[in-house]
Write a protein that holds these residues in place. Structure first.
Motif, PDB file in Angstrom:
ATOM      1  N   LEU A   1      53.240 -27.982 -14.828  1.00 16.99           N
ATOM      2  CA  LEU A   1      53.696 -27.679 -16.184  1.00 16.99           C
ATOM      3  C   LEU A   1      52.666 -28.212 -17.160  1.00 16.99           C
ATOM      4  CD1 LEU A   1      57.441 -28.637 -15.792  1.00 16.99           C
ATOM      5  CD2 LEU A   1      56.433 -26.375 -15.701  1.00 16.99           C
ATOM      6  N   GLY A   2      51.954 -27.318 -17.785  1.00 21.05           N
ATOM      7  CA  GLY A   2      50.914 -27.740 -18.700  1.00 21.05           C
ATOM      8  C   GLY A   2      51.208 -27.280 -20.121  1.00 21.05           C
ATOM      9  N   TRP A   3      50.214 -27.347 -20.938  1.00 21.04           N
ATOM     10  CA  TRP A   3      50.374 -26.990 -22.333  1.00 21.04           C
ATOM     11  C   TRP A   3      50.488 -25.484 -22.526  1.00 21.04           C
ATOM     12  CZ3 TRP A   3      46.526 -23.821 -24.086  1.00 21.04           C
ATOM     13  CH2 TRP A   3      45.344 -23.796 -23.349  1.00 21.04           C
ATOM     14  N   ASP A   4      50.112 -24.692 -21.552  1.00 19.43           N
ATOM     15  CA  ASP A   4      50.168 -23.242 -21.688  1.00 19.43           C
ATOM     16  C   ASP A   4      51.499 -22.803 -21.176  1.00 19.43           C
ATOM     17  OD1 ASP A   4      49.201 -24.093 -19.148  1.00 19.43           O
ATOM     18  OD2 ASP A   4      48.783 -22.018 -18.669  1.00 19.43           O
TER      19      ASP A   4
END
Length: 99
Positions: free
Chosen positions: A96-99
């Motif tokens: 789970l990243g910023w994108d």
């Protein structure tokens, strides 16, 4: 339809044979509107009764009703906190990243 709601001088029964086309259409439209008035008479009476009740309320009753409506619209703070504390649903364990 109550006589008070009819146009002044309007006759309720006329012979269609003696009327020109424009008058026939007007008579047909008037008959449709009269039937619609009959069908909606109960709703119209209920609406008028509700308006009279609302207009007869005191200032304290209006304030109480507004406070109740505001309480119903405000979400519970506990429910918001629980939603924030729950982990994010990620069944495939994807990053789970910023994108």
């Amino acid at each position: 339809v109550p006589k008070a709601q009819l146009a002044k001088g309007a006759k309720q029964s006329q012979s269609d044979a003696a009327l020109p086309d424009g008058a026939k259409q007007a008579a047909l439209l008037e008959a449709h509107i009269g039937r619609l008035g009959e069908l909606l008479a109960e709703a119209i009476e209920d609406t008028a009764t509700m308006v009279e009740k609302k207009q007869a309320r005191t200032y304290e009753e209006i304030e109480r009703d507004l406070a109740q409506a505001a309480e119903e619209q405000m979400p519970d703070e506990e429910e918001d906190e629980e939603a924030e504390e729950k982990p994010i649903y990620n069944p495939l364990n994807l990053p789970l990243g910023w994108d």
